[in-house]
Design a protein around this motif. Structure first.
Motif, PDB file in Angstrom:
ATOM      1  N   ALA A   1      -1.538  -1.655 -11.431  1.00 17.50           N
ATOM      2  CA  ALA A   1      -1.246  -0.956 -10.146  1.00 17.50           C
ATOM      3  C   ALA A   1      -0.969  -1.833  -8.900  1.00 17.50           C
ATOM      4  N   TYR A   2       0.097  -1.465  -7.837  1.00 13.89           N
ATOM      5  CA  TYR A   2       0.077  -2.152  -6.700  1.00 13.89           C
ATOM      6  C   TYR A   2      -0.195  -1.308  -5.587  1.00 13.89           C
ATOM      7  N   ALA A   3      -0.956  -1.933  -4.673  1.00 14.20           N
ATOM      8  CA  ALA A   3      -0.974  -1.010  -3.296  1.00 14.20           C
ATOM      9  C   ALA A   3      -0.185  -1.718  -2.155  1.00 14.20           C
ATOM     10  N   ARG A   4       0.754  -1.093  -1.617  1.00 13.85           N
ATOM     11  CA  ARG A   4       1.557  -1.665  -0.577  1.00 13.85           C
ATOM     12  C   ARG A   4       1.310  -0.953   0.683  1.00 13.85           C
TER      13      ARG A   4
ATOM     14  N   ILE B   1       3.180  -6.232  -0.484  1.00 13.84           N
ATOM     15  CA  ILE B   1       2.094  -5.937  -1.432  1.00 13.84           C
ATOM     16  C   ILE B   1       0.563  -6.294  -0.568  1.00 13.84           C
ATOM     17  N   CYS B   2      -0.464  -5.474  -0.543  1.00 12.28           N
ATOM     18  CA  CYS B   2      -1.515  -5.958   0.060  1.00 12.28           C
ATOM     19  C   CYS B   2      -2.826  -6.024  -1.063  1.00 12.28           C
ATOM     20  N   ALA B   3      -2.574  -5.484  -2.306  1.00  8.13           N
ATOM     21  CA  ALA B   3      -3.592  -5.702  -3.331  1.00  8.13           C
ATOM     22  C   ALA B   3      -2.861  -5.249  -4.790  1.00  8.13           C
ATOM     23  N   PHE B   4      -3.177  -5.867  -5.704  1.00  9.65           N
ATOM     24  CA  PHE B   4      -2.962  -5.253  -6.963  1.00  9.65           C
ATOM     25  C   PHE B   4      -3.816  -5.478  -7.936  1.00  9.65           C
TER      26      PHE B   4
ATOM     27  N   HIS C   1      -9.261  -0.343  -1.134  1.00 14.96           N
ATOM     28  CA  HIS C   1      -8.227  -0.689  -2.245  1.00 14.96           C
ATOM     29  C   HIS C   1      -8.766  -0.415  -3.580  1.00 14.96           C
ATOM     30  N   ALA C   2      -9.891  -0.866  -4.158  1.00 14.04           N
ATOM     31  CA  ALA C   2     -10.352  -0.715  -5.371  1.00 14.04           C
ATOM     32  C   ALA C   2     -10.511   0.497  -5.584  1.00 14.04           C
ATOM     33  N   THR C   3     -10.724   1.502  -4.835  1.00 16.18           N
ATOM     34  CA  THR C   3     -11.115   2.696  -5.304  1.00 16.18           C
ATOM     35  C   THR C   3      -9.522   3.424  -5.317  1.00 16.18           C
ATOM     36  N   MET C   4      -8.658   3.211  -4.553  1.00 15.70           N
ATOM     37  CA  MET C   4      -7.583   3.835  -4.910  1.00 15.70           C
ATOM     38  C   MET C   4      -6.832   3.328  -6.131  1.00 15.70           C
ATOM     39  N   ILE C   5      -6.654   1.925  -6.370  1.00 12.64           N
ATOM     40  CA  ILE C   5      -6.168   1.391  -7.535  1.00 12.64           C
ATOM     41  C   ILE C   5      -6.721   1.940  -8.776  1.00 12.64           C
TER      42      ILE C   5
ATOM     43  N   LYS D   1      -3.417  -0.704   9.821  1.00 12.53           N
ATOM     44  CA  LYS D   1      -2.924   0.601  10.417  1.00 12.53           C
ATOM     45  C   LYS D   1      -1.962   1.046   9.420  1.00 12.53           C
ATOM     46  N   GLY D   2      -1.557   2.387   9.544  1.00 14.29           N
ATOM     47  CA  GLY D   2      -0.331   3.013   8.880  1.00 14.29           C
ATOM     48  C   GLY D   2      -0.894   3.450   7.647  1.00 14.29           C
ATOM     49  N   SER D   3      -0.320   3.234   6.441  1.00 14.68           N
ATOM     50  CA  SER D   3      -0.608   3.784   5.145  1.00 14.68           C
ATOM     51  C   SER D   3      -0.664   2.850   4.120  1.00 14.68           C
ATOM     52  N   ILE D   4      -1.311   3.292   3.087  1.00 14.36           N
ATOM     53  CA  ILE D   4      -1.408   2.269   1.682  1.00 14.36           C
ATOM     54  C   ILE D   4      -0.889   3.331   0.686  1.00 14.36           C
ATOM     55  N   THR D   5       0.120   2.783   0.013  1.00  8.94           N
ATOM     56  CA  THR D   5       0.622   3.623  -1.066  1.00  8.94           C
ATOM     57  C   THR D   5       0.301   2.878  -2.450  1.00  8.94           C
ATOM     58  N   VAL D   6      -0.308   3.493  -3.457  1.00 10.19           N
ATOM     59  CA  VAL D   6      -0.838   2.683  -4.656  1.00 10.19           C
ATOM     60  C   VAL D   6       0.283   3.333  -5.742  1.00 10.19           C
ATOM     61  N   THR D   7       0.930   2.540  -6.549  1.00  9.71           N
ATOM     62  CA  THR D   7       1.610   2.931  -7.580  1.00  9.71           C
ATOM     63  C   THR D   7       0.954   2.156  -8.884  1.00  9.71           C
ATOM     64  N   ALA D   8       0.832   3.174  -9.821  1.00 13.95           N
ATOM     65  CA  ALA D   8       0.041   2.886 -11.271  1.00 13.95           C
ATOM     66  C   ALA D   8       1.138   3.157 -12.233  1.00 13.95           C
ATOM     67  N   GLU D   9       1.069   2.067 -13.189  1.00 12.27           N
ATOM     68  CA  GLU D   9       2.167   2.231 -14.349  1.00 12.27           C
ATOM     69  C   GLU D   9       1.204   1.990 -15.512  1.00 12.27           C
TER      70      GLU D   9
END
Length: 138
Positions: free
Chosen positions: A118-121, A127-130, A61-65, A97-105
């Motif tokens: 950013a939000y990880a969904r 939301i799983c992390a932000f 999560h940290a890396t993606m965000i 499982k599935g996918s994580i989508t991170v949106t940064a603004e």
């Protein structure tokens, strides 16, 4: 990946080439959208993303965000180098499982810094992390 301007598309192509073999590439992250307002990254969860209790490791999560926000800061300040100076994360729910989508603004841009959020969904939008990040401009 979609991008708004031809110049931005050229920069993104160079950054994508430079990312080959990087940690984000190794994780399997894919940039699905990048423009001056936001960056969207996606990751299909694989067994190597899980920690010892069977949920996605917080470092994923940290890396993606951080990476999504950093790319947005690079787009905001293309003539400069940007580096993370502050990263705040909140973990809300587990991902298995599935996918994580991170949106940064973007939150704020000044001459010497860029602040983002950013939000990880998960697949259903939960939301799983932000987090927030500040990037020094040099």
């Amino acid at each position: 990946m979609k991008a708004d301007s031809e110049e931005l598309q050229q920069r993104l192509a160079l950054w994508n080439q430079a990312a080959i073999g990087s940690f984000v590439d190794y994780l399997g992250c894919e940039v699905v959208e990048a423009n001056e307002q936001r960056v969207v990254m996606r990751l299909q969860i694989q067994p190597h993303h899980l920690n010892l209790i069977g949920i996605v490791h917080g470092g994923v999560h940290a890396t993606m965000i951080d990476s999504a926000m950093g790319l947005l800061a690079m787009i905001a300040k293309p003539e400069a180098s940007v580096v993370t100076t502050n990263l705040n994360l909140n973990y809300v729910t587990k991902a298995v499982k599935g996918s994580i989508t991170v949106t940064a603004e973007l939150v704020h841009i000044s001459r010497k810094s860029v602040t983002t959020m950013a939000y990880a969904r998960l697949d259903q939008g939960e939301i799983c992390a932000f987090g927030t990040g500040t990037f020094r401009v040099t």
